[in-house]
Design an enzyme around this catalytic site. Structure first.
Site, PDB file in Angstrom:
ATOM      1  CB  SER A 144      -0.723  -0.076   1.115  1.00 19.41           C
ATOM      2  OG  SER A 144      -1.504   1.201   1.487  1.00 19.41           O
ATOM      3  CE1 TYR A 167      -6.362   4.485  -2.125  1.00 20.67           C
ATOM      4  CE2 TYR A 167      -4.597   4.217  -0.340  1.00 20.67           C
ATOM      5  CZ  TYR A 167      -5.937   3.923  -1.023  1.00 20.67           C
ATOM      6  OH  TYR A 167      -6.535   3.255  -0.227  1.00 20.67           O
ATOM      7  CB  THR A 193      -6.697   2.249  -5.115  1.00 21.63           C
ATOM      8  OG1 THR A 193      -5.605   1.203  -4.942  1.00 21.63           O
ATOM      9  CG2 THR A 193      -7.756   1.886  -4.482  1.00 21.63           C
ATOM     10  CE  LYS A 263      -6.904  -3.383  -3.832  1.00 20.64           C
ATOM     11  NZ  LYS A 263      -7.723  -2.367  -3.081  1.00 20.64           N
ATOM     12  CG  HIS A 287     -10.940   0.118  -0.711  1.00 21.78           C
ATOM     13  ND1 HIS A 287     -10.113   1.085  -1.527  1.00 21.78           N
ATOM     14  CD2 HIS A 287     -10.323  -0.083   0.425  1.00 21.78           C
ATOM     15  CE1 HIS A 287      -9.077   1.460  -0.578  1.00 21.78           C
ATOM     16  NE2 HIS A 287      -8.974   0.965   0.493  1.00 21.78           N
TER      17      HIS A 287
HETATM   18  C1  LIG Z   1      -7.350  -2.202   7.354  1.00 23.02           C
HETATM   19  C2  LIG Z   1      -7.611  -2.054   5.516  1.00 23.02           C
HETATM   20  C3  LIG Z   1      -6.504  -1.107   4.967  1.00 23.02           C
HETATM   21  C4  LIG Z   1      -6.479  -1.242   3.591  1.00 23.02           C
HETATM   22  N1  LIG Z   1      -5.827  -0.372   2.907  1.00 23.02           N
HETATM   23  C5  LIG Z   1      -5.803  -0.357   1.649  1.00 23.02           C
HETATM   24  C6  LIG Z   1      -4.943   0.585   0.833  1.00 23.02           C
HETATM   25  O1  LIG Z   1      -4.307   1.118   1.516  1.00 23.02           O
HETATM   26  N2  LIG Z   1      -5.212   0.507  -0.673  1.00 23.02           N
HETATM   27  C7  LIG Z   1      -6.108  -0.256  -1.237  1.00 23.02           C
HETATM   28  O2  LIG Z   1      -5.965  -0.184  -2.303  1.00 23.02           O
HETATM   29  N3  LIG Z   1      -6.644  -1.036  -0.528  1.00 23.02           N
HETATM   30  C8  LIG Z   1      -6.710  -1.300   0.736  1.00 23.02           C
HETATM   31  N4  LIG Z   1      -7.470  -1.869   1.346  1.00 23.02           N
HETATM   32  C9  LIG Z   1      -8.418  -2.995   0.645  1.00 23.02           C
HETATM   33  C10 LIG Z   1      -7.628  -4.152   0.396  1.00 23.02           C
HETATM   34  O3  LIG Z   1      -6.735  -4.120  -0.645  1.00 23.02           O
HETATM   35  C11 LIG Z   1      -8.773  -5.105  -0.315  1.00 23.02           C
HETATM   36  O4  LIG Z   1      -9.246  -4.648  -1.421  1.00 23.02           O
HETATM   37  C12 LIG Z   1      -9.626  -5.868   0.579  1.00 23.02           C
HETATM   38  O5  LIG Z   1      -9.131  -5.883   2.006  1.00 23.02           O
HETATM   39  C13 LIG Z   1     -10.076  -7.312   0.163  1.00 23.02           C
HETATM   40  O6  LIG Z   1     -11.014  -7.542   0.883  1.00 23.02           O
HETATM   41  P1  LIG Z   1     -10.975  -8.687   2.438  1.00 23.02           P
HETATM   42  O7  LIG Z   1     -10.257  -7.652   3.432  1.00 23.02           O
HETATM   43  O8  LIG Z   1     -12.352  -8.873   2.575  1.00 23.02           O
HETATM   44  O9  LIG Z   1     -10.084  -9.723   2.032  1.00 23.02           O
HETATM   45  C14 LIG Z   1      -7.361  -2.051   2.842  1.00 23.02           C
HETATM   46  C15 LIG Z   1      -8.374  -2.916   3.294  1.00 23.02           C
HETATM   47  C16 LIG Z   1      -8.494  -2.858   4.898  1.00 23.02           C
HETATM   48  C17 LIG Z   1      -9.189  -4.059   5.650  1.00 23.02           C
END
Ligand SMILES: Cc1cc2nc3c(=O)[nH]c(=O)nc-3n(C[C@H](O)[C@H](O)[C@H](O)COP(=O)(O)O)c2cc1C
Length: 393
Positions: A144, A167, A193, A263, A287
């Protein structure tokens, strides 16, 4: 003991648990707090319970939260129940291979570790702990922009290539610096993203933060910047740009020779536009239910995206994947690979690197059982013939 047994048998018959997944989760929540070692976790839900018991409430709330009443977060997981598997018999599955390669990034498992910001909030080893596990288990990882550790440190720990999640920020010169640094460090793709143009309403995070009585000023002081932004003038810069449109793909391609993966795609229209704009891959994602409150699970969005892409670029899907059988269903519906988010963060929070490794092993084992049990020896052999959409039957 008697009480616990009585409670468990009550739960098994309770109408509250209309789905098997809800029951497994409830059972794990009673067992999870008793896990003392990563190796004891039977499934990812036990890891969740173990993490919940140890990660401070505000940080666990950040991890657990969806948006609004978490309907989209829940839909991501429960939507998998809509699909059933059609297993084939008497196929020689003694040899099998579940490895995958997406845009040159190899993974011994058909899943990637999704970008999760601020992993240091779950365990002091943060993304380096995750990368150590990814290295040990030969699993692909996307880092990330909001990581707690630098891209250089993480690549060093992974001892191999990763992708950088971007981002775009609202100042192009900052975006350029992020991309160049990721490329210099050895990232082999940029995952842009696009699902958060306008903020979000993470109510569960806010509610759980209220339960946290610690003084958080030292870590959350406004003068602290994430390692991705170190050395960059961030005065007045926002993480996302509400004015972003499809020409961002071309702009990024002018900056870097790395493949650009988009994404956050959920519709056939945007899938077609992504290909037209020159994207090299897409991630079907909402997300993790943390962006637009659509109420729709990503697995239900996958078929229309796969149809529109029609094999031209790889399609990864993430959101709600908690079992190897979920991974199998996603691949049967046309995903090239899948992404895992919260489950590995639960492992990290509960046991650091060992917890992430255990989560990878659990999903890998469950997937292998499902794949071989369905008569498939490679990912390429898994297809629509293996799946039933119960809403179309
Ligand atoms: C705590 C947290 C932080 C996340 N931070 C980012 C991020 O910085 N950038 C991003 O593209 N997605 C982020 N995501 C989304 C994840 O990349 C991913 O799409 C998502 O967690 C998938 O679903 P799942 O948690 O049910 O497996 C985040 C998700 C969580 C739970």
């Amino acid at each position: 003991m008697t009480n616990r047994r009585a409670f468990l048998s009550f739960m098994a018959t309770s109408p509250l648990f209309t789905s098997g997944a809800a029951l497994a989760q409830a059972l794990a929540e009673t067992a999870g707090s008793t896990i003392k070692d990563a190796s004891e976790a039977l499934n990812v839900f036990e890891m969740e319970a173990a993490a919940r018991a140890i990660v401070p409430p505000a940080h666990f709330g950040y991890l657990a939260s969806g948006v609004d009443n978490n309907a989209t977060l829940q839909a991501n997981h429960t939507a998998y129940e809509r699909y059933q598997i059609r297993p084939r018999r008497l196929v020689d599955v003694s040899d099998f291979d579940m490895s995958t390669e997406v845009l040159g990034l190899r993974s011994a498992n058909p899943f990637f570790l999704c970008p999760i910001g601020s992993c240091g909030a779950f365990h002091f080893t943060g993304e380096v702990g995750v990368a150590n596990a990814a290295r040990e288990k030969d699993t692909a990882m996307i880092l990330s922009t909001q990581a707690s550790q630098s891209v250089e440190a993480v690549i060093d720990a992974r001892n191999g290539p990763i992708w950088f999640q971007l981002y775009s920020t609202n100042r192009w010169s900052v975006t350029q610096q992020l991309v160049r640094r990721a490329e210099r460090a050895g990232c082999t793709a940029i995952a842009l993203t696009v699902d958060l143009p306008a903020g979000r309403n993470t109510e569960t995070a806010a509610l759980m933060a209220r339960q946290d009585t610690r003084n958080c000023d030292a870590c959350h002081s406004p003068s602290r910047v994430k390692p991705s932004f170190e050395g960059i003038d961030m005065n007045g810069v926002g993480l996302v740009d509400a004015a972003l449109t499809w020409n961002v793909v071309e702009r990024l391609k002018n900056e870097t020779s790395l493949p650009i993966v988009i994404k956050g795609i959920e519709t056939r229209e945007d899938a077609a536009l992504a290909v037209e704009a020159g994207a090299d891959g897409v991630v079907v994602s909402n997300h993790g239910g943390r962006a637009t409150p659509t109420g729709r699970g990503t697995i239900e969005a996958l078929p229309e995206v796969v149809e529109a892409i029609n094999g031209r670029i790889p399609v990864v899907v993430d959101g709600g994947i908690r079992r190897g059988s979920d991974i199998f269903k996603a691949i049967a519906l046309g995903a090239t690979a899948v992404g895992i988010g919260r489950p590995y963060a639960w492992g990290l929070g509960a046991f650091g690197q060992a917890g992430v490794e255990r989560v990878i092993d659990i999903l890998r084992r469950e997937f292998a059982i499902t794949m071989r049990g369905s008569g498939a020896r490679t990912l390429a052999e898994i297809g629509l013939n293996h799946i039933i959409d119960t809403e179309k039957r």
